[in-house]
Write a protein that holds these residues in place. Structure first.
Motif, PDB file in Angstrom:
ATOM      1  N   GLN A  63       9.899   5.028   0.787  1.00  0.00           N
ATOM      2  CA  GLN A  63       8.454   4.621  -0.657  1.00  0.00           C
ATOM      3  C   GLN A  63       8.616   3.763  -0.597  1.00  0.00           C
ATOM      4  OE1 GLN A  63      11.965   6.194  -3.681  1.00  0.00           O
ATOM      5  NE2 GLN A  63      12.130   8.560  -2.713  1.00  0.00           N
ATOM      6  N   ARG A  66       5.397   4.437   1.591  1.00  0.00           N
ATOM      7  CA  ARG A  66       4.572   4.773   1.279  1.00  0.00           C
ATOM      8  C   ARG A  66       3.317   4.786   0.316  1.00  0.00           C
ATOM      9  NH1 ARG A  66       8.001   9.003  -0.025  1.00  0.00           N
ATOM     10  NH2 ARG A  66       7.900   9.344   2.306  1.00  0.00           N
ATOM     11  N   ILE A  67       4.008   3.955  -0.671  1.00  0.00           N
ATOM     12  CA  ILE A  67       3.697   3.467  -1.549  1.00  0.00           C
ATOM     13  C   ILE A  67       2.307   2.151  -1.463  1.00  0.00           C
ATOM     14  CG2 ILE A  67       3.380   1.837  -3.684  1.00  0.00           C
ATOM     15  CD1 ILE A  67       6.092   4.011  -4.448  1.00  0.00           C
ATOM     16  N   GLN A  68       2.536   1.305  -0.146  1.00  0.00           N
ATOM     17  CA  GLN A  68       1.810   0.299   0.450  1.00  0.00           C
ATOM     18  C   GLN A  68       0.302   1.116   0.447  1.00  0.00           C
ATOM     19  OE1 GLN A  68       1.458  -2.592  -1.073  1.00  0.00           O
ATOM     20  NE2 GLN A  68      -0.061  -3.618   1.036  1.00  0.00           N
ATOM     21  N   GLN A  69       1.061   1.937   1.266  1.00  0.00           N
ATOM     22  CA  GLN A  69      -0.399   2.682   2.239  1.00  0.00           C
ATOM     23  C   GLN A  69      -1.220   3.626   1.707  1.00  0.00           C
ATOM     24  OE1 GLN A  69       2.201   5.113   5.285  1.00  0.00           O
ATOM     25  NE2 GLN A  69       2.928   3.517   6.454  1.00  0.00           N
ATOM     26  N   ASN A  70      -0.616   4.056   0.557  1.00  0.00           N
ATOM     27  CA  ASN A  70      -1.431   4.818  -0.301  1.00  0.00           C
ATOM     28  C   ASN A  70      -2.068   3.812  -1.138  1.00  0.00           C
ATOM     29  OD1 ASN A  70      -0.175   7.397   0.115  1.00  0.00           O
ATOM     30  ND2 ASN A  70       0.816   7.340  -1.180  1.00  0.00           N
ATOM     31  N   ARG A  71      -2.118   2.575  -1.137  1.00  0.00           N
ATOM     32  CA  ARG A  71      -2.897   1.726  -1.875  1.00  0.00           C
ATOM     33  C   ARG A  71      -3.888   1.141  -1.131  1.00  0.00           C
ATOM     34  NH1 ARG A  71       0.869  -1.590  -3.123  1.00  0.00           N
ATOM     35  NH2 ARG A  71       1.584  -1.082  -5.457  1.00  0.00           N
ATOM     36  N   ARG A  73      -5.693   2.258   1.270  1.00  0.00           N
ATOM     37  CA  ARG A  73      -5.920   3.670   1.643  1.00  0.00           C
ATOM     38  C   ARG A  73      -6.751   4.122   0.427  1.00  0.00           C
ATOM     39  NH1 ARG A  73      -2.481   7.764   2.047  1.00  0.00           N
ATOM     40  NH2 ARG A  73      -2.577   7.335   4.120  1.00  0.00           N
ATOM     41  N   ALA A  74      -6.492   4.309  -0.509  1.00  0.00           N
ATOM     42  CA  ALA A  74      -7.414   3.642  -1.941  1.00  0.00           C
ATOM     43  C   ALA A  74      -8.166   2.182  -1.800  1.00  0.00           C
ATOM     44  CB  ALA A  74      -6.641   3.798  -2.612  1.00  0.00           C
TER      45      ALA A  74
END
Length: 358
Positions: A63, A66-71, A73-74
């Motif tokens: 988890q 995944r949070i780091q990848q979403n950050r 990408r944003a």
């Protein structure tokens, strides 16, 4: 059985239980310890259901990843949008303000007009903008309309004319030919007065002779020419007849006009026929002036006599007397006016007399 204040014992117990629960929840939110069972008040009402708090769960490594990848990408999407905005507007600076807010701000700035600051709101007398009005008199430049107009370069003749008017000729150039050089009429000297020579048709006289012969080379004002030589204004204004110089007048704002005495006398002799003719004309004008003054005096005297007769006629009619009857004064008792002077007054006509008692 109810209490004196109207609250039943069951209600009071329920209120106290709710207060204790609220205090416990407040302590839990502030990080306090779990409430002890000993501090709980005895429950007198029906049992209530207690909801246990949710257990705090820890994030798994998957988890967190995944949070780091979403950050990331944003952030990449945000940088790409900023780059596209810079390419479209040509601005090299990074702006995080949205386009709508930028347009709204620019519209407000264009509509806002700052109030104009006027100097007179802070300065009462601005000496840098003040103008000399010369005491209300007309300025020579303003009178002739020469202010603000570029003047053409004056010629030599114009310069000579201006020097004549301003009476600023200092000295003449030294003569090249001594035999034919202008000399003084009286003593033959070469040191002639440049002002007289330039302004009065080449009158050649030196300064020493001018001082010695004041009856011939002295200056006359315009008033003296009119009163002593009986000349008129048109004759004095004609420069071809009588040349003149102008100087500042110490008694007024108009420039003073000066004439040369012997030139004025020559013109007056031609006009009146030598000094005898001038004297006769002066005597004639003086006699006419005296006749006019005598006539004015007689007219005033006649008017005064008419007025006196009218007043006497009116007074007699007011007192009830006929025109042929003679008035006899009826005096009052004499009144002392100080010293030996006694004053009397008529009761009929009101006349008063003063007598000195010896």
């Amino acid at each position: 059985m109810s209490l004196p204040n109207g609250i039943l014992p069951e209600q009071r117990a329920r209120i106290e239980a709710n207060r204790q629960k609220a205090l416990e929840r407040l302590k839990q939110r502030r990080g306090g310890s779990q409430p002890s069972k000993a501090s709980e008040p005895p429950k007198t009402g029906p049992p209530q259901k207690v909801i246990p708090p949710l257990p705090r769960t820890e994030l798994t490594p998957e988890q967190k990843k995944r949070i780091q990848q979403n950050r990331e990408r944003a952030l990449a999407i945000q940088k790409e949008r900023q780059k596209q905005h810079r390419d479209a507007t040509g601005d090299n600076e990074i702006s995080l303000i949205p386009t709508e807010q930028i347009k709204k701000k620019a519209r407000l700035e264009s509509q806002y007009q700052p109030p104009s600051i006027q100097k007179k709101d802070y300065i009462e007398f601005d000496f840098s903008t003040m103008k000399d009005s010369r005491g209300g008199f007309l300025d020579d430049e303003e009178k002739h309309g020469l202010k603000g107009v570029e003047e053409e370069p004056e010629s030599l003749q114009q310069w000579k004319e201006r020097q004549k008017k301003e009476h600023l000729v200092r000295d003449l150039a030294p003569p090249l030919d001594l035999e034919n050089a202008p000399k003084c009429f009286e003593c033959g000297s070469l040191e002639i007065d440049p002002n007289l020579f330039t302004n009065f048709r080449e009158v050649r006289v030196c300064r020493r002779c001018q001082k010695e012969k004041q009856d011939k080379y002295s200056m006359l004002t315009k008033t003296e020419c009119k009163e002593d030589y009986l000349l008129t204004d048109p004759e004095l204004q004609d420069v071809a007849l009588l040349p003149r110089v102008e100087k500042p007048n110490p008694h007024g704002f108009l420039r003073m006009q000066l004439f040369l005495r012997f030139q004025v006398e020559e013109f007056a002799w031609k006009k009146w026929g030598l000094a005898e003719g001038l004297d006769k004309e002066w005597e004639r004008r003086e006699a006419v002036r005296l006749q006019r003054r005598e006539k004015r005096y007689q007219d005033k005297l006649k008017e005064m006599r008419k007025k006196t007769r009218a007043e006497e006629y009116t007074r007699k009619l007011r007192n009830g007397m006929s025109l042929g009857e003679r008035h006899e004064h009826s005096w009052l008792e004499p009144i002392s006016a100080g010293g030996n002077v006694v004053r009397r007054r008529c009761t009929d006509c009101g006349i008063e007399t003063e007598e000195v008692m010896i």
